[in-house]
Write a protein that holds these residues in place. Structure first.
Motif, PDB file in Angstrom:
ATOM      1  N   PRO A  67      11.124   3.472  -5.088  1.00  0.00           N
ATOM      2  CA  PRO A  67      10.517   2.145  -5.127  1.00  0.00           C
ATOM      3  C   PRO A  67       9.000   2.222  -4.970  1.00  0.00           C
ATOM      4  N   GLY A  69       5.360  -0.281  -4.609  1.00  0.00           N
ATOM      5  CA  GLY A  69       4.659  -1.557  -4.511  1.00  0.00           C
ATOM      6  C   GLY A  69       3.285  -1.396  -5.157  1.00  0.00           C
ATOM      7  N   GLY A  70       2.245  -1.585  -4.353  1.00  0.00           N
ATOM      8  CA  GLY A  70       0.883  -1.485  -4.876  1.00  0.00           C
ATOM      9  C   GLY A  70       0.377  -0.054  -5.008  1.00  0.00           C
ATOM     10  N   THR A  72      -0.635   1.892  -2.658  1.00  0.00           N
ATOM     11  CA  THR A  72      -1.755   2.182  -1.742  1.00  0.00           C
ATOM     12  C   THR A  72      -1.315   3.035  -0.549  1.00  0.00           C
ATOM     13  N   GLY A  73      -0.041   3.411  -0.512  1.00  0.00           N
ATOM     14  CA  GLY A  73       0.465   4.234   0.598  1.00  0.00           C
ATOM     15  C   GLY A  73      -0.292   5.546   0.681  1.00  0.00           C
ATOM     16  N   SER A 133      -5.821  -2.465   3.016  1.00  0.00           N
ATOM     17  CA  SER A 133      -5.558  -2.408   1.579  1.00  0.00           C
ATOM     18  C   SER A 133      -5.061  -3.771   1.095  1.00  0.00           C
ATOM     19  N   PHE A 138       1.262  -4.598  -1.684  1.00  0.00           N
ATOM     20  CA  PHE A 138       2.242  -5.675  -1.896  1.00  0.00           C
ATOM     21  C   PHE A 138       2.986  -5.969  -0.584  1.00  0.00           C
ATOM     22  N   GLU A 411       1.510   3.312  11.709  1.00  0.00           N
ATOM     23  CA  GLU A 411       1.634   2.239  10.723  1.00  0.00           C
ATOM     24  C   GLU A 411       1.766   2.718   9.277  1.00  0.00           C
TER      25      GLU A 411
HETATM   26  C1  FAD Z   1      -8.148   1.770   1.883  1.00  0.00           C
HETATM   27  C2  FAD Z   1      -6.789   1.711   2.549  1.00  0.00           C
HETATM   28  C3  FAD Z   1      -6.668   1.083   3.779  1.00  0.00           C
HETATM   29  C4  FAD Z   1      -5.414   1.028   4.419  1.00  0.00           C
HETATM   30  N1  FAD Z   1      -5.334   0.396   5.614  1.00  0.00           N
HETATM   31  C5  FAD Z   1      -4.139   0.292   6.223  1.00  0.00           C
HETATM   32  C6  FAD Z   1      -4.023  -0.392   7.470  1.00  0.00           C
HETATM   33  O1  FAD Z   1      -4.999  -0.915   8.014  1.00  0.00           O
HETATM   34  N2  FAD Z   1      -2.794  -0.483   8.027  1.00  0.00           N
HETATM   35  C7  FAD Z   1      -1.687   0.065   7.425  1.00  0.00           C
HETATM   36  O2  FAD Z   1      -0.584  -0.058   7.974  1.00  0.00           O
HETATM   37  N3  FAD Z   1      -1.774   0.742   6.265  1.00  0.00           N
HETATM   38  C8  FAD Z   1      -2.962   0.863   5.640  1.00  0.00           C
HETATM   39  N4  FAD Z   1      -3.049   1.538   4.451  1.00  0.00           N
HETATM   40  C9  FAD Z   1      -1.839   2.171   3.870  1.00  0.00           C
HETATM   41  C10 FAD Z   1      -1.065   1.280   2.823  1.00  0.00           C
HETATM   42  O3  FAD Z   1      -1.919   0.350   2.224  1.00  0.00           O
HETATM   43  C11 FAD Z   1       0.113   0.592   3.489  1.00  0.00           C
HETATM   44  O4  FAD Z   1       1.068   1.563   3.871  1.00  0.00           O
HETATM   45  C12 FAD Z   1       0.779  -0.469   2.601  1.00  0.00           C
HETATM   46  O5  FAD Z   1       1.702  -1.214   3.380  1.00  0.00           O
HETATM   47  C13 FAD Z   1       1.502   0.097   1.389  1.00  0.00           C
HETATM   48  O6  FAD Z   1       1.867  -0.964   0.535  1.00  0.00           O
HETATM   49  P1  FAD Z   1       2.042  -0.740  -1.039  1.00  0.00           P
HETATM   50  O7  FAD Z   1       2.519  -2.015  -1.636  1.00  0.00           O
HETATM   51  O8  FAD Z   1       0.821  -0.182  -1.623  1.00  0.00           O
HETATM   52  O9  FAD Z   1       3.232   0.322  -1.019  1.00  0.00           O
HETATM   53  P2  FAD Z   1       3.418   1.671  -1.834  1.00  0.00           P
HETATM   54  O10 FAD Z   1       2.298   2.611  -1.574  1.00  0.00           O
HETATM   55  O11 FAD Z   1       3.706   1.361  -3.253  1.00  0.00           O
HETATM   56  O12 FAD Z   1       4.740   2.232  -1.145  1.00  0.00           O
HETATM   57  C14 FAD Z   1       4.744   2.612   0.199  1.00  0.00           C
HETATM   58  C15 FAD Z   1       6.182   2.953   0.628  1.00  0.00           C
HETATM   59  O13 FAD Z   1       6.990   1.775   0.591  1.00  0.00           O
HETATM   60  C16 FAD Z   1       8.078   1.922  -0.330  1.00  0.00           C
HETATM   61  N5  FAD Z   1       8.211   0.632  -1.023  1.00  0.00           N
HETATM   62  C17 FAD Z   1       7.247  -0.055  -1.673  1.00  0.00           C
HETATM   63  N6  FAD Z   1       7.735  -1.239  -2.125  1.00  0.00           N
HETATM   64  C18 FAD Z   1       9.036  -1.293  -1.749  1.00  0.00           C
HETATM   65  C19 FAD Z   1      10.080  -2.247  -1.913  1.00  0.00           C
HETATM   66  N7  FAD Z   1       9.909  -3.403  -2.561  1.00  0.00           N
HETATM   67  N8  FAD Z   1      11.297  -1.963  -1.393  1.00  0.00           N
HETATM   68  C20 FAD Z   1      11.529  -0.808  -0.724  1.00  0.00           C
HETATM   69  N9  FAD Z   1      10.576   0.126  -0.540  1.00  0.00           N
HETATM   70  C21 FAD Z   1       9.348  -0.106  -1.037  1.00  0.00           C
HETATM   71  C22 FAD Z   1       7.688   3.071  -1.222  1.00  0.00           C
HETATM   72  O14 FAD Z   1       8.820   3.747  -1.736  1.00  0.00           O
HETATM   73  C23 FAD Z   1       6.885   3.946  -0.280  1.00  0.00           C
HETATM   74  O15 FAD Z   1       7.745   4.738   0.487  1.00  0.00           O
HETATM   75  C24 FAD Z   1      -4.281   1.623   3.794  1.00  0.00           C
HETATM   76  C25 FAD Z   1      -4.412   2.258   2.556  1.00  0.00           C
HETATM   77  C26 FAD Z   1      -5.644   2.303   1.941  1.00  0.00           C
HETATM   78  C27 FAD Z   1      -5.751   2.991   0.614  1.00  0.00           C
END
Ligand code: FAD
Length: 453
Positions: A67, A69-70, A72-73, A133, A138, A411
Motif C-alpha cells: 500500500p 499513500g503520499g 513521504t515515509g 510532510s 495522505f 512516529e
Molecule cells: C520532510 C518530511 C517531514 C516529515 N515529518 C514527519 C513528522 O513530523 N512526523 C511524522 O510522524 N512523520 C514525518 N515524516 C514521515 C512521513 O511523512 C509520515 O510517516 C507520513 O505519515 C507518511 O504518509 P504517506 O501518505 O506519505 O505514506 P507512505 O510513505 O506512502 O506510506 C507509509 C507507510 O504506510 C503504509 N500505507 C500508506 N497508505 C496506506 C493505506 N491507505 N493503508 C494501509 N497502509 C498504508 C505504507 O505501506 C507504508 O508502510 C516526514 C517526512 C518528510 C519527508
C-alpha cells in the motif's frame, strides 16, 4: 509474479487502473533516500469495492501488495522492495462527510493532510496532527504510521483523532472499526491496532476523524540556548506553569550548521548557541502569555528571545526547523534517519552520547520533539567522503536508546529501515504474537510482507 496474473488483473481492471508500462518513477521510492525498487505494476483504484476485488484476486494468486499513500515515509514501507504490486490510494481523495454536530469528518485514505486542515480551517475548525510532510502525506499513510509532529506534545498523535476506520483485510473483506463515538469500551479496540500497522494488516480506505475548534491565538518563539539542559529546564517550567504550549522543537548545533549553509545566511546567535528551541503556544482566549514565557526563558539563560504572532513572521521563525531535512539532503549522498524515542527526562543524556559518536567525516545531527522525547537522529553520509560504516553507528545509537529505556521509532515506523533492531527491543515471544495478529488479518501474507518484522 506470473505473466498470466498480470494479464488477468489487466483484463479485470483495465490499463487505466493497472499500470504495467511506463510506471511513473515516483512509485519506486519514498523519502528515505535509501530504498528503491521499480514495481512490476501499480494499481490505482477509485473505490473501496475495487480494492476488495483486487485483494480477493491477490490472495488467490499469492500476489504481494504494497500500500502507498503520499510516499513521504522515511523507512521504505511503501517501496516494493520484496516485489509485488504497489496499491496507490491517490485517487481515493474525497472528503465524504463533514459532521459539525458530532465534530468529525469522514474522509477517503488518499486525502492530503494539508487539504483536510485547510477544509476544516475554512469552517473554523482544526485537525491537529501535523507531520511536517502535511502538504503531501495522505491521511491513510498518517494512520498507517501513526504520524506525530511538533504539536503532538499538546494534541497527541494521529491515533488520538481516529474514531472509525474502514479497511480491506488480506482476505478481501471490508471491515469497519469504531464509529462516530467519543468513547469506546466494547471489545478490542481495532482502531488503535490499525494505527501504526504500516500496511501489514489491512488497506485503510476511509477514516472518521475528530476535529477541534480552531485556536484563536498562536505565538511562536525562537530561543537560542547555550546548552540543551537550559532548554529542557525551560520546557519543564513552561509545562509546570500550565502555559498552553503546543510545540517544543529543538535543533542541535550540527543541524544549525547545515541549515545555515543551506539557507546561505547566518542564524541569530549561532556562533554561541548549542541549541535552538522553537516554542509555540496556542490558546482560545485573549490572555497574554508572552511575558511569562520571557520570564522563564531568561531564568534559564536564554541568549535572546524572538517572537512572532502573525502567519508571515511565524513562518520565518520556523524556517530553520522546517528546512533541516532539505539541508541534510543537499550536503549528503545519503541521510540515515532514526526517529528514536526516549523517556523525556533522558533527552539531554541521549544527545550528549550521540555527540560522542559524531565525527567530521560522518556528522550525526539531532533535532526533534523535545516535549515528548522523540529525537530525530540523522547520520549524514557527506558528498565528499568515502562510504562510511553507517551500520556500526546505527547499532551504537540503538544500544544507547535501549539502555535509556527507549524504542527505535516514535512516529516514523519501522518499515525495513529499523527492522533488524526490533529483536534488541522486543522478545521473540512478543514478535511472535505480532506475527499471529498479522495472520488473523492477512492469512495469506500478501499485505506488505517483510515490513516491520
Ligand atoms: C520532510 C518530511 C517531514 C516529515 N515529518 C514527519 C513528522 O513530523 N512526523 C511524522 O510522524 N512523520 C514525518 N515524516 C514521515 C512521513 O511523512 C509520515 O510517516 C507520513 O505519515 C507518511 O504518509 P504517506 O501518505 O506519505 O505514506 P507512505 O510513505 O506512502 O506510506 C507509509 C507507510 O504506510 C503504509 N500505507 C500508506 N497508505 C496506506 C493505506 N491507505 N493503508 C494501509 N497502509 C498504508 C505504507 O505501506 C507504508 O508502510 C516526514 C517526512 C518528510 C519527508
Amino acid at each position: 509474479m506470473k505473466k498470466s496474473t498480470i494479464s488477468y488483473l489487466e483484463r479485470t481492471f483495465g490499463s487505466k487502473k493497472l499500470l504495467t508500462l511506463n510506471i511513473p518513477e515516483k512509485f519506486s521510492y519514498d523519502e528515505s533516500t535509501i530504498y528503491y525498487s521499480h514495481p512490476e505494476a501499480v494499481f490505482l483504484p477509485d473505490t473501496e469495492e475495487e480494492i476488495k476485488e483486487f485483494l480477493k484476486i491477490a490472495k488467490e494468486r499469492k500476489v504481494k501488495v504494497v500500500p502507498r499513500g503520499g510516499g513521504t515515509g522515511v523507512c521504505g514501507g511503501a517501496v516494493a522492495i520484496f516485489g509485488g504490486i504497489v496499491l496507490s490510494t491517490e485517487r481515493l481523495n474525497k472528503i465524504i462527510d463533514f459532521d459539525e454536530l458530532n465534530q468529525c469528518v469522514e474522509v477517503e485514505a488518499g486525502v492530503v493532510n494539508g487539504d483536510l486542515k485547510k477544509f476544516l480551517e475554512e469552517r473554523g475548525y482544526y485537525y491537529p496532527p501535523d507531520p511536517q510532510s502535511y502538504e503531501t502525506s495522505f491521511i491513510g499513510g498518517n494512520i498507517a504510521t501513526n504520524a506525530g509532529g511538533p504539536r503532538a506534545v499538546k494534541y497527541g498523535t494521529t491515533k488520538d483523532y481516529v474514531m472509525g476506520l474502514s479497511i480491506v483485510t488480506g482476505e478481501g473483506r471490508i471491515v469497519k472499526t469504531g464509529g462516530k463515538v467519543y468513547k469506546f469500551s466494547s471489545g478490542y479496540n481495532l482502531n488503535e491496532l490499525i494505527c501504526g500497522s504500516e500496511g501489514t494488516l489491512g488497506i485503510i480506505t476511509r477514516a472518521i476523524l475528530k476535529f477541534l475548534p480552531l485556536p484563536m491565538e498562536r505565538i511562536v518563539f525562537l530561543l537560542p540556548f547555550l546548552n540543551l539542559e537550559d532548554a529542557l529546564n525551560f520546557v519543564l517550567q513552561v509545562q509546570k506553569a500550565n502555559l498552553p504550549f503546543s510545540a517544543f522543537e529543538f535543533i542541535d548545533d550540527t543541524a544549525i550548521y547545515y541549515v545555515e549553509r543551506f539557507l546561505r545566511r547566518s542564524l541569530p546567535y549561532s556562533e554561541r548557541a548549542k541549541c535552538y528551541l522553537f516554542t509555540e503556544l496556542e490558546w482560545q482566549n485573549n490572555d497574554n502569555y508572552v511575558d511569562l514565557v520571557e520570564k522563564i526563558a531568561n531564568k534559564n539563560n536564554v541568549l535572546n528571545i524572538f517572537v512572532a504572532s502573525d502567519r508571515i513572521n511565524e513562518e520565518k521563525l520556523w524556517e530553520a526547523r522546517k528546512k533541516i531535512s532539505y539541508a541534510f539532503k543537499e550536503f549528503s549522498k545519503r541521510v540515515y534517519k532514526a526517529d528514536v524515542v526516549v523517556p523525556r527526562g533522558k533527552i539531554s543524556q541521549f544527545v550528549k552520547k550521540i555527540k560522542g559518536i559524531s565525527t567530521d567525516k560522518m556528522p550525526v545531527a539531532c533535532f526533534g520533539h523535545v516535549g515528548d522525547g522523540n529525537v530525530h537522529v540523522n547520520i549524514l553520509e557527506l558528498k565528499n567522503t568515502d562510504v562510511c560504516d553507517v551500520k556500526n553507528v546505527l547499532n551504537s545509537i540503538m544500544k544507547i536508546v535501549k539502555n535509556l529505556g527507549g524504542f527505535p521509532s516514535g512516529e516514523h515506523g519501522i518499515g525495513v529501515a529499523k527492522k533488524e533492531f526490533l529483536k534488541n527491543f522486543f522478545s521473540r515471544y512478543h514478535i511472535d504474537k505480532w506475527r499471529k495478529i498479522k495472520k488473523v488479518f492477512d492469512p495469506y501474507n500478501i499485505l506488505n510482507p517483510g515490513k516491520i518484522f
